[in-house]
Write a protein that holds these residues in place. Structure first.
Motif, PDB file in Angstrom:
ATOM      1  N   LEU A  45       6.086  10.900  12.828  1.00 22.26           N
ATOM      2  CA  LEU A  45       6.813   9.640  12.970  1.00 22.26           C
ATOM      3  C   LEU A  45       7.558   9.296  11.689  1.00 22.26           C
ATOM      4  CD1 LEU A  45       4.292   7.554  15.082  1.00 22.26           C
ATOM      5  CD2 LEU A  45       6.488   8.513  15.827  1.00 22.26           C
ATOM      6  N   ARG A  46       6.958   9.578  10.548  1.00 22.54           N
ATOM      7  CA  ARG A  46       7.661   9.358   9.275  1.00 22.54           C
ATOM      8  C   ARG A  46       8.921  10.218   9.207  1.00 22.54           C
ATOM      9  NH1 ARG A  46       2.800   9.411   4.825  1.00 22.54           N
ATOM     10  NH2 ARG A  46       1.926   7.355   5.315  1.00 22.54           N
ATOM     11  N   ASP A  47       8.806  11.475   9.648  1.00 22.48           N
ATOM     12  CA  ASP A  47       9.973  12.372   9.667  1.00 22.48           C
ATOM     13  C   ASP A  47      11.075  11.826  10.568  1.00 22.48           C
ATOM     14  OD1 ASP A  47       8.797  14.148   7.900  1.00 22.48           O
ATOM     15  OD2 ASP A  47       8.183  15.581   9.461  1.00 22.48           O
ATOM     16  N   ALA A  48      10.684  11.043  11.577  1.00 25.50           N
ATOM     17  CA  ALA A  48      11.650  10.442  12.498  1.00 25.50           C
ATOM     18  C   ALA A  48      12.166   9.101  11.983  1.00 25.50           C
ATOM     19  CB  ALA A  48      11.015  10.267  13.870  1.00 25.50           C
ATOM     20  N   GLY A  49      11.732   8.708  10.770  1.00 25.86           N
ATOM     21  CA  GLY A  49      12.230   7.484  10.164  1.00 25.86           C
ATOM     22  C   GLY A  49      11.369   6.258  10.394  1.00 25.86           C
ATOM     23  N   VAL A  50      10.177   6.452  10.926  1.00 20.71           N
ATOM     24  CA  VAL A  50       9.271   5.331  11.186  1.00 20.71           C
ATOM     25  C   VAL A  50       8.362   5.138   9.985  1.00 20.71           C
ATOM     26  CG1 VAL A  50       7.411   4.485  12.671  1.00 20.71           C
ATOM     27  CG2 VAL A  50       9.323   5.748  13.668  1.00 20.71           C
ATOM     28  N   ASP A  51       8.329   3.910   9.459  1.00 26.33           N
ATOM     29  CA  ASP A  51       7.454   3.587   8.329  1.00 26.33           C
ATOM     30  C   ASP A  51       6.066   3.283   8.866  1.00 26.33           C
ATOM     31  OD1 ASP A  51       6.548   2.977   5.781  1.00 26.33           O
ATOM     32  OD2 ASP A  51       7.239   0.900   5.895  1.00 26.33           O
ATOM     33  N   LEU A  52       5.134   4.188   8.625  1.00 30.23           N
ATOM     34  CA  LEU A  52       3.788   4.067   9.182  1.00 30.23           C
ATOM     35  C   LEU A  52       2.779   4.639   8.203  1.00 30.23           C
ATOM     36  CD1 LEU A  52       2.106   3.411  11.778  1.00 30.23           C
ATOM     37  CD2 LEU A  52       2.513   5.776  12.460  1.00 30.23           C
ATOM     38  N   LYS A  53       1.688   3.929   8.045  1.00 26.55           N
ATOM     39  CA  LYS A  53       0.584   4.403   7.211  1.00 26.55           C
ATOM     40  C   LYS A  53      -0.541   4.887   8.125  1.00 26.55           C
ATOM     41  CE  LYS A  53       1.555   1.021   3.613  1.00 26.55           C
ATOM     42  NZ  LYS A  53       2.597   0.226   4.285  1.00 26.55           N
ATOM     43  N   VAL A  54      -1.350   5.795   7.636  1.00 24.31           N
ATOM     44  CA  VAL A  54      -2.460   6.314   8.430  1.00 24.31           C
ATOM     45  C   VAL A  54      -3.377   5.176   8.866  1.00 24.31           C
ATOM     46  CG1 VAL A  54      -4.452   7.857   8.426  1.00 24.31           C
ATOM     47  CG2 VAL A  54      -2.318   8.582   7.343  1.00 24.31           C
ATOM     48  N   GLY A  55      -3.626   4.222   7.984  1.00 25.84           N
ATOM     49  CA  GLY A  55      -4.495   3.088   8.321  1.00 25.84           C
ATOM     50  C   GLY A  55      -3.950   2.262   9.469  1.00 25.84           C
ATOM     51  N   ASP A  56      -2.622   2.151   9.563  1.00 25.09           N
ATOM     52  CA  ASP A  56      -2.008   1.422  10.675  1.00 25.09           C
ATOM     53  C   ASP A  56      -2.353   2.099  11.999  1.00 25.09           C
ATOM     54  OD1 ASP A  56      -0.739  -0.284   8.850  1.00 25.09           O
ATOM     55  OD2 ASP A  56       1.069   0.959   8.806  1.00 25.09           O
ATOM     56  N   PHE A  57      -2.335   3.400  11.974  1.00 24.72           N
ATOM     57  CA  PHE A  57      -2.633   4.161  13.185  1.00 24.72           C
ATOM     58  C   PHE A  57      -4.060   3.899  13.645  1.00 24.72           C
ATOM     59  CE2 PHE A  57      -1.383   7.549  15.975  1.00 24.72           C
ATOM     60  CZ  PHE A  57      -2.587   8.022  16.446  1.00 24.72           C
ATOM     61  N   PHE A  58      -5.005   3.911  12.731  1.00 32.16           N
ATOM     62  CA  PHE A  58      -6.404   3.680  13.101  1.00 32.16           C
ATOM     63  C   PHE A  58      -6.650   2.235  13.526  1.00 32.16           C
ATOM     64  CE2 PHE A  58      -6.730   7.589  10.689  1.00 32.16           C
ATOM     65  CZ  PHE A  58      -7.583   8.330  11.490  1.00 32.16           C
ATOM     66  N   ALA A  59      -5.901   1.298  12.981  1.00 37.15           N
ATOM     67  CA  ALA A  59      -6.054  -0.114  13.344  1.00 37.15           C
ATOM     68  C   ALA A  59      -5.447  -0.421  14.714  1.00 37.15           C
ATOM     69  CB  ALA A  59      -5.406  -1.000  12.283  1.00 37.15           C
ATOM     70  N   HIS A  60      -4.528   0.428  15.170  1.00 38.20           N
ATOM     71  CA  HIS A  60      -3.817   0.199  16.434  1.00 38.20           C
ATOM     72  C   HIS A  60      -3.828   1.488  17.255  1.00 38.20           C
ATOM     73  CE1 HIS A  60      -2.416  -3.476  14.549  1.00 38.20           C
ATOM     74  NE2 HIS A  60      -2.024  -2.744  13.514  1.00 38.20           N
ATOM     75  N   PRO A  61      -4.974   1.840  17.872  1.00 36.79           N
ATOM     76  CA  PRO A  61      -5.112   3.157  18.491  1.00 36.79           C
ATOM     77  C   PRO A  61      -4.458   3.344  19.862  1.00 36.79           C
ATOM     78  CG  PRO A  61      -7.149   1.948  18.723  1.00 36.79           C
ATOM     79  CD  PRO A  61      -6.239   1.108  17.866  1.00 36.79           C
ATOM     80  N   THR A  62      -4.003   2.247  20.516  1.00 34.70           N
ATOM     81  CA  THR A  62      -3.331   2.452  21.795  1.00 34.70           C
ATOM     82  C   THR A  62      -1.833   2.566  21.576  1.00 34.70           C
ATOM     83  OG1 THR A  62      -2.951   0.127  22.375  1.00 34.70           O
ATOM     84  CG2 THR A  62      -5.104   1.086  22.989  1.00 34.70           C
ATOM     85  N   LEU A  63      -1.167   3.186  22.523  1.00 31.73           N
ATOM     86  CA  LEU A  63       0.277   3.371  22.413  1.00 31.73           C
ATOM     87  C   LEU A  63       0.984   2.023  22.302  1.00 31.73           C
ATOM     88  CD1 LEU A  63       2.753   5.159  22.421  1.00 31.73           C
ATOM     89  CD2 LEU A  63       2.631   5.200  24.920  1.00 31.73           C
ATOM     90  N   HIS A  64       0.587   1.068  23.114  1.00 35.66           N
ATOM     91  CA  HIS A  64       1.208  -0.260  23.070  1.00 35.66           C
ATOM     92  C   HIS A  64       0.964  -0.951  21.728  1.00 35.66           C
ATOM     93  CE1 HIS A  64       2.688  -4.144  24.376  1.00 35.66           C
ATOM     94  NE2 HIS A  64       1.583  -4.674  23.881  1.00 35.66           N
ATOM     95  N   GLU A  65      -0.291  -0.936  21.264  1.00 35.01           N
ATOM     96  CA  GLU A  65      -0.623  -1.599  19.992  1.00 35.01           C
ATOM     97  C   GLU A  65       0.136  -0.980  18.825  1.00 35.01           C
ATOM     98  OE1 GLU A  65      -4.830  -1.194  19.641  1.00 35.01           O
ATOM     99  OE2 GLU A  65      -5.267  -2.818  21.034  1.00 35.01           O
ATOM    100  N   LEU A  66       0.165   0.339  18.772  1.00 36.98           N
ATOM    101  CA  LEU A  66       0.822   1.026  17.657  1.00 36.98           C
ATOM    102  C   LEU A  66       2.330   0.782  17.678  1.00 36.98           C
ATOM    103  CD1 LEU A  66       0.469   2.792  15.165  1.00 36.98           C
ATOM    104  CD2 LEU A  66       0.783   4.781  16.655  1.00 36.98           C
ATOM    105  N   SER A  67       2.927   0.893  18.847  1.00 35.19           N
ATOM    106  CA  SER A  67       4.371   0.670  18.960  1.00 35.19           C
ATOM    107  C   SER A  67       4.734  -0.764  18.585  1.00 35.19           C
ATOM    108  CB  SER A  67       4.843   0.984  20.373  1.00 35.19           C
ATOM    109  OG  SER A  67       4.613   2.343  20.699  1.00 35.19           O
ATOM    110  N   THR A  68       3.913  -1.709  19.017  1.00 34.71           N
ATOM    111  CA  THR A  68       4.150  -3.120  18.689  1.00 34.71           C
ATOM    112  C   THR A  68       4.002  -3.351  17.194  1.00 34.71           C
ATOM    113  OG1 THR A  68       3.414  -3.838  20.877  1.00 34.71           O
ATOM    114  CG2 THR A  68       3.400  -5.493  19.116  1.00 34.71           C
TER     115      THR A  68
END
Length: 77
Positions: A45-68
């Motif tokens: 996702l970072r390679d695609a230009g999305v600013d995301l940290k690993v911790g964000d991913f673990f805090a928002h494990p569903t597709l809807h939560e993470l995308s939001t």
């Protein structure tokens, strides 16, 4: 959250987890994902230009939560 962002995140999940379909309420880890695959998702996702940290991913494990969460963070930046 935009449909394009949700499709981008969902597409990466499908690639990493080798799935045909991912739904908004699917939890990455319940789909069989592990921490190493989560890191792979974050880097793709970072390679695609999305600013995301690993911790964000673990805090928002569903597709809807993470995308939001990604959408909200991008709006605040």
């Amino acid at each position: 959250m935009t449909k394009d962002l949700r499709e981008l995140v969902g597409g990466v999940w499908k690639d990493v987890l080798d799935l045909d379909v991912v739904n908004d309420d699917d939890d990455f880890f319940e789909l069989g994902g592990d921490s190493m695959q989560a890191v792979d998702v974050v880097y793709r996702l970072r390679d695609a230009g999305v600013d995301l940290k690993v911790g964000d991913f673990f805090a928002h494990p569903t597709l809807h939560e993470l995308s939001t969460a990604i959408s909200v963070a991008a709006s605040a930046a």
